[in-house]
Design an enzyme around this catalytic site. Structure first.
Site, PDB file in Angstrom:
ATOM      1  N   CYS A 515       3.964   6.355 -44.273  1.00 47.57           N
ATOM      2  CA  CYS A 515       2.910   5.475 -43.847  1.00 47.57           C
ATOM      3  C   CYS A 515       1.855   6.193 -43.105  1.00 47.57           C
ATOM      4  CB  CYS A 515       3.314   4.577 -42.424  1.00 47.57           C
ATOM      5  SG  CYS A 515       3.899   5.937 -41.665  1.00 47.57           S
ATOM      6  N   GLU A 517       2.192  10.206 -44.052  1.00 45.04           N
ATOM      7  CA  GLU A 517       3.354  11.329 -44.241  1.00 45.04           C
ATOM      8  C   GLU A 517       2.117  11.803 -45.089  1.00 45.04           C
ATOM      9  OE1 GLU A 517       4.541   8.707 -43.893  1.00 45.04           O
ATOM     10  OE2 GLU A 517       6.722   9.060 -42.832  1.00 45.04           O
TER      11      GLU A 517
END
Lengths: 910, 87
Positions: A515, A517
Site C-alpha cells: 500500500c 511501502e
C-alpha cells in the site's frame, strides 16, 4: 416506541458524544444538505465492463490443482538439492495448470482456472487445514446431496464465501472450495506435516530464549502475525525487465551460458560460489515450466478458435494464440504483447509464494517504449491502449491471495495491494508523468476497481496537467491515486540502503510496494527496435517481512497494568512493579516493554524466514530482480541488490499518542485523577458495556451501562484532553517524542540477513482487529473499538481545526526517518466540486507535501452514502472506499472498519 | 460412469467462473455447476475418466500411470496431463 427509561439504558456512545458537543461523526465546515454523489463518472468500454461484471458476479474460489502437482513432483525428488527440488516442483505445477479463457478477453491467464481463484500452499503453512480437517470433512459430507437451487443463494459480502452452501465449503469465511476437493486438500496438508515452513519454523523458533514471551505476545494480539510463513514475500516492487528485454528463450540461453561458466568454480567465494550452478539450473527449470504454462493457454486459444461459431470471437482467440506463441519465447513486439507479458509474469510470481502487495511498479514508464513505438507507427490508438489498460485492471482485480484467516481478513480486508506507481523522476532527474501514465489514470477512472491501486510519486517538478489529472481521478471516488512524497521517499532510501550502494540515481527509481511501502529499485537499459530506454523496476527484497504489526495502545495498556493482559488474564510481560509516579517513568517503561516485544519477534521471525530461504526460496522472483542473474545467487543468498528490507510495523500510533497526552495532562500535571482511578475507569470501560456484551466491536454501536454514570466525569475529561491533529503543541510534542524514539530504535534490530531494520507506519486493517482486543484507553476510546486508522490520521472526530492544523500536527517529525507515514482524509464531494475543486485538492496535497509529509490519500464521499450502503448493501455492490492504503469494495469490508470510515471527520470545506 | 451423474464442470464446453458456476460456451450463458448436463456435453479429461485412475473411496484414488502410483483425486482436470487417456 421505546420508553424514555429504555432509551436511557440503550444510550449509545455516539449520542453521548453529541450531547457533549463532540460528535464522533464530525464535519469540518458547513454541512451540506441532501446526498451528494461523486462528481466524476466515466464508463468503461463495453468489453471491459462485461469482464468487470463477471468479476463482480464471481466468488472467491480455491482449488488444489497447483499444490497437487507441486507436491507430487516434490515427493519424487527426496534428497535432491533444495533449490532444484523446488524448481522441479514449480515446473510441474505450472505445466499442469488448466487454462481458462473467457470470451472478450484480450489479456489472458490467471492464478488458477477460476476467475477469482487462488490456492493454499501447504509447504508454507498447513496446520490450519490439519486442525480444521474434521470440520472441513464434515461440511463436505453434509453437503453432498444439496440441490442446484440452493447454490444460487449467494450471500452478502461481495465475492466472499462466508458460509457453506450447496457443494461448496467455506474456508475461513472467505474462500469457497468444491466439497469433492476437500479430501485432497486435507491429504495435501498432512503430506507437509513436519516439513512446512510453518512447522519447521516453529520447531526452531522454540529454541529462541525469548520464545515464551513471543507466544504470550501473539496470544494477546499485541503482534498481529508471524511473517515467515504467512506472507513471506510481498509489499515490494516486481521487476519485469529481463523477460521484456530478452524474452524467455533469451533468458534460457543466458542461463545455459552462465551455467557452463560457473560449474565447479568457486571464483573466490567458498561459501556460495559453487551454488551458482544449481541456481542457474533451477532458473532454467522454472522458465521451462512457465513456457509450458503459456503454451497451454495458446493451445486452448487455438481449440477455442476452432470451435467458436462467431467469426469475430474466433479471430480474437487466434490473435491470443499467436500472441502467446510469440511471447512464450521472444521479446514482445507490441504494447499489447508487452502488457500481456507483465500480467503473466505477475501471476507467475504470485503463484510461487503466498504474497500480498506484489506491486507492478512504474508500469507507465516500463511499458513506455512499446507505447511510444505503437503510437508513432500507427499500430495502436490511444483509445485501444486505454481499453487494454482497463482490461489490465480487471485482470489485477481478480487476483486473490490465499493466506491465513487473520492475515487475509484481519490485516488485508481481502485486498492484494498491487500498487502501480506513477510520476517521480527519471534516471537523469527529469520529471515523469508521461502520456501513458495519463492513460493509466484515465483507465482507472473509467474502470473503477480495487486493483491495481495507483500511487503518484509527488514531486514539485511533475507537470501540472499530470497532477491535475491525478486530483481529478481522486474525485471519481476510487480513493486512488494516493500521493507519496518522492523526495522524502528518496531520502529514506538513501539512508536505509546507502550501505548497500544506494545512490541518488537508484533512489530516483523509487516505487511503492504494497500500500505505501517505499521500496528500493534500479534502472536497466532496454533496447526495442534499436532504440534504448532506461526503465525502472524493483531490486529489493520484500518489505512484508519482519515484525508485523505491534499494537501500540495495547503495549501501553500492559504498562498501566504491570504487564498483564486483562482480556486474556495472562501475564504477558514480566511485571515491572513500578509505581509509575512520573510521566517519564511511564514513558521509560513503555519503551522497555516495546523493545522486549520487538526483540522477541525479530529473533523468532528471523528463524522462520531462515527456514523459508533454505527450503522455500523464490526462484522466479530471484531471476527477475537485479542482480540475481548476474551473480548467480537467489534471494536467500543476498542475490538481490538491496536486502535491508525487513521492518518493524506499528499500529495505533495516534490512539497511543492521545492516550499518553491524556495521562500526562490528567494524571501527572493537573493531578485530577490518580493512576489507579484511571486504571479503574479503563477496566470498567468508562461505564459502558463491553463490546462483547453489545455484540459489536463497532465504534458507533457502543452502549452505556445502566450504572455507568460513575465514570461520566473521567470519561468526559479523557475525551476533552488535548488531542493530536489540532496544531496543539502540547499533544504534538508527544508524537514528536515518540517518533524520535521509535524510528532510531527500530534500527537497533537486525534481520536474518544481518541488515538493520527500520520503521514502517501503516495500519492496513489492523486498527480494527487490534482495537478489538484492547481495553478502553485514556484518550476516552472504548474497549474493543478501532484505533485511529493509519499513522497520521486523527482519531475520528477529534481534528477540529481544519486540514492545515492537522497537517501541522502530522509534520512535527521527520518523515524520512520512516519507510512511510500514512494520512487518510475524508472529503465531501461538494468541497472539491468542479475544476476549481480539482485545483483546490491539488493545492491541499501540495501544501502537505511541502511540509515534508510522506503520504496522503482521500476518500471523496458523502458519509450519508456510506450509511445508506451499510443499510442497503445490495444496492452498492460497486461502491469503492479508501480504507488505509488500499481501495476496497464497501460490501467486502467488516462492519467495524465500515463504521470507522463513516466516523472519520468529514471535511466539507478545504 | 453414467451421464446423469455428471456435472457441468465435467464438460469441455464449460468454463468455470467460480466454485458454483461457469459459462456454457455452447449456450453462452452462466450455468450452475451442479445442474444437469445437456445435449452439448463433451467429456472433459479428468482423473475420474482416465484409464490410469483407480478410486479408493472418499474422493481419493491412485494414479497408475507412474511407477510409484501416487495418490490422485477424481475431480482433477487432466487437460494438461501427458499421461491422461480416457478409460
Amino acid at each position: 416506541m421505546a420508553t424514555p427509561v429504555v432509551e436511557q439504558r440503550q444510550k449509545l456512545l455516539a449520542e453521548i458524544l453529541m450531547e457533549k458537543g463532540i460528535p464522533i461523526e464530525y464535519r469540518y465546515g458547513k454541512e451540506h444538505e441532501g446526498v451528494s454523489d461523486r462528481e466524476i463518472k466515466n464508463d468503461p468500454t463495453p468489453r471491459a465492463n462485461q469482464l468487470k461484471n463477471l468479476y463482480l458476479n464471481s466468488l472467491s474460489s480455491v482449488n488444489v490443482e497447483f499444490p497437487y502437482w507441486y507436491t507430487r513432483e516434490w515427493r519424487k525428488w527426496d534428497g535432491e538439492i533444495p533449490i532444484i527440488r523446488r524448481a522441479k516442483a514449480l515446473k510441474a505445477a505450472f505445466s499442469h495448470l488448466t487454462p481458462a479463457i473467457w470470451p472478450g478477453e484480450k489479456l489472458v491467464m490467471g492464478k488458477t482456472y477460476y476467475y477469482r481463484g487462488s490456492f493454499p500452499m501447504p509447504w508454507l503453512s498447513n496446520t490450519f487445514f490439519m486442525a480444521k480437517s474434521d470440520d472441513l470433512y464434515k461440511a463436505a459430507l453434509a453437503r453432498g446431496g444439496a440441490s442446484a437451487g440452493e447454490e444460487a443463494k449467494f450471500g452478502a459480502g461481495g465475492g466472499n464465501v462466508t458460509q457453506d452452501f450447496g457443494n461448496v465449503v467455506s474456508i475461513a469465511g472467505k474462500f469457497g472450495i468444491r466439497s469433492e476437493e476437500v479430501p485432497a486438500l486435507v491429504k495435501l496438508a498432512y503430506e507437509w506435516k513436519d516439513k512446512s515452513v510453518e512447522e519447521l519454523g516453529h520447531k526452531y523458533e522454540m529454541m529462541v530464549p525469548e520464545y515464551d514471551l513471543k507466544e504470550k505476545i501473539m496470544r494477546s494480539v499485541i503482534c498481529m502475525f508471524d511473517s515467515g510463513y504467512t506472507l513471506p514475500q510481498g509489499r515490494e516492487v516486481i521487476n519485469y525487465y529481463y523477460p521484456l528485454a530478452y524474452g524467455f528463450d533469451g533468458l534460457l540461453k543466458m542461463c545455459r551460458e552462465r551455467k557452463d561458466k560457473v560449474a565447479g568454480r568457486a571464483d573466490g567465494d567458498g561459501l556460495v560460489g559453487i551454488d551458482r550452478l544449481y541456481y542457474y539450473e533451477a532458473v532454467i527449470l522454472v522458465i521451462e515450466g512457465l513456457q509450458n504454462w503459456i503454451l497451454n493457454y495458446a493451445k486452448e486459444a487455438r481449440r477455442l478458435e476452432a470451435i467458436t461459431d462467431d467469426p469475430s470471437q474466433s479471430k480474437e482467440y487466434a490473435e491470443i494464440a499467436e500472441m502467446l506463441e510469440w511471447i512464450a519465447h521472444n521479446q514482445p513486439r507490441t504494447f499489447k504483447e508487452a502488457l500481456q507479458m507483465t500480467c503473466l509474469i505477475h501471476f507467475a510470481v504470485l503463484n510461487e509464494d503466498a504474497i500480498s502487495g506484489m506491486s507492478p511498479g512504474r508500469v507507465g514508464q516500463v511499458l513506455y517504449p512499446w507505447y511510444e513505438q505503437d503510437i508513432e507507427s500507427g499500430r495502436a490508438t490511444k483509445e485501444e491502449i486505454c481499453e487494454l489498460l482497463q482490461l489490465h485492471r480487471v485482470k489485477f482485480t481478480c487476483i486473490d491471495a490465499f493466506a491465513s484467516t487473520g492475515v487475509v481478513g484481519g490485516v488485508l480486508s481481502s485486498n492484494t495491494f498491487n500498487n502501480l506507481s506513477m510520476g517521480g523522476l527519471n534516471k537523469f532527474g527529469d520529471p515523469e508523468g508521461n502520456e501513458l501514465e495519463m492513460l493509466i489514470l484515465e483507465a482507472g477512472m473509467r474502470l473503477q476497481s480495487t486493483q491495481p491501486t495507483l500511487s503518484c510519486l509527488y514531486d514539485d517538478k511533475l507537470p501540472e496537467d499530470f497532477l491535475l489529472k491525478c486530483a481529478e481521478t481522486v474525485k471519481s471516488g476510487t480513493g486512488y491515486p494516493a500521493f507519496m512524497n518522492n523526495q522524502i521517499g528518496m531520502q529514506f532510501l538513501m539512508g536505509q540502503y546507502g550501505e548497500e550502494g544506494m545512490d541518488i540515481t537508484d533512489a530516483r527509481a523509487i516505487a511503492i510496494g504494497g500500500c505505501l511501502e517505499t521500496s528500493p529499485c534500479t534502472w536497466k537499459p532496454l533496447t526495442l527496435n534499436g532504440k534504448e530506454y532506461w526503465i525502472p523496476g524493483g531490486a529489493g527484497q520484500p518489505t512484508s517481512v519482519g515484525v508485523h504489526f505491534i499494537a501500540n495502545p495495547k503495549v501501553l495498556e500492559c504498562v498501566l497494568f504491570n504487564g498483564k493482559d486483562h482480556r486474556t488474564g495472562e501475564q504477558v510481560y514480566p511485571p515491572h512493579n513500578r509505581k509509575l509516579e512520573t510521566f517519564e517513568e511511564l514513558w521509560q517503561t513503555f519503551c522497555e516493554y516495546y523493545e522486549m516485544t520487538v526483540d522477541c519477534l525479530a529473533t523468532t521471525n528471523n528463524i522462520q524466514h531462515d527456514i523459508w530461504r533454505k527450503n522455500n526460496m523464490t526462484v522466479i522472483n530471484s531471476f527477475l530482480k537485479p542482480d540475481c542473474l548476474d551473480r548467480g545467487l537467489h534471494i536467500g543468498q543476498l542475490g538481490y541488490r538491496y536486502n535491508a528490507t525487513f521492518n518493524i510495523e506499528s499500529c495505533g500510533t495516534i490512539t497511543m499518542v492521545n492516550s499518553l497526552v491524556a495521562l500526562k495532562k490528567l494524571v501527572y500535571e493537573d493531578k485530577k485523577y490518580t493512576l489507579d482511578e484511571m486504571r479503574d475507569a479503563i477496566l470498567n470501560n468508562f461505564g459502558f458495556k463491553t463490546a462483547k456484551e453489545v455484540g459489536s466491536f463497532s465504534l458507533l454501536s457502543q452502549v452505556k451501562r445502566e450504572d455507568g454514570a460513575k465514570y461520566d466525569q473521567i470519561h468526559h475529561d479523557c475525551l476533552m484532553a488535548p488531542k493530536y491533529g489540532n496544531d496543539d503543541p502540547y499533544a504534538d510534542s508527544v508524537l514528536r517524542m515518540y517518533e524520535d524514539w521509535f524510528c532510531p530504535m527500530t534500527r537497533k534490530y537486525e534481520s536474518l540477513y544481518g541488515k538493520k531494520m527500520y520503521a514502517c507506519q501503516i495500519s492496513v486493517s489492523t486498527h480494527g482487529v487490534q482495537g478489538s482486543v484492547t481495553l478502553a484507553s485514556s484518550d476516552g476510546r472504548l474497549a474493543g473499538t478501532t484505533y485511529a486508522d493509519a499513522s497520521m490520521s486523527a482519531y475520528p472526530g477529534t481534528d477540529r481545526n481544519g486540514p492545515f492544523a492537522l497537517f501541522n500536527s502530522a509534520t512535527v517529525w521527520d518523515h524520512s526517518m520512516s519507510q512511510n507515514s500514512q494520512m487518510n482524509l475524508k472529503i465531501h464531494p461538494s468541497a472539491v466540486k468542479g475544476p476549481e475543486g480539482t485545483r483546490k485538492l491539488l493545492d491541499l496535497t501540495r501544501a502537505y507535501m511541502r511540509k515534508g509529509a510522506f503520504h496522503i490519500q482521500y476518500n471523496v464521499v458523502d458519509s450519508k452514502v456510506l450509511k445508506d450502503a451499510q443499510a442497503h448493501p445490495e444496492n452498492y455492490r460497486e461502491l469503492l472506499v479508501r480504507v488505509a492504503g488500499f481501495t476496497q469494495y464497501w460490501v467486502e469490508l467488516g462492519k467495524p472498519i465500515q463504521d470507522e470510515v463513516i466516523a472519520r471527520t468529514e471535511y466539507e470545506e478545504i | 460412469m453414467e451421464i446423469k451423474t455428471l456435472h457441468h464442470n465435467d464438460c469441455m464446453n464449460f468454463c468455470p467462473l467460480d466454485v458454483a458456476k461457469g459459462l456454457c460456451r455452447r449456450k453462452n450463458e452462466l450455468t450452475l455447476i451442479d445442474s444437469n448436463t445437456c445435449d452439448c456435453y463433451v467429456k472433459l479429461p479428468k482423473c475420474k475418466f482416465c484409464v490410469n485412475y483407480v478410486a479408493s473411496g472418499d474422493n481419493l484414488g491412485i494414479c497408475k500411470a507412474e511407477k510409484d502410483e501416487p495418490w490422485a483425486y477424481p475431480e482433477m482436470i487432466a487437460v494438461t496431463c501427458e499421461m491422461f487417456s480416457f478409460a
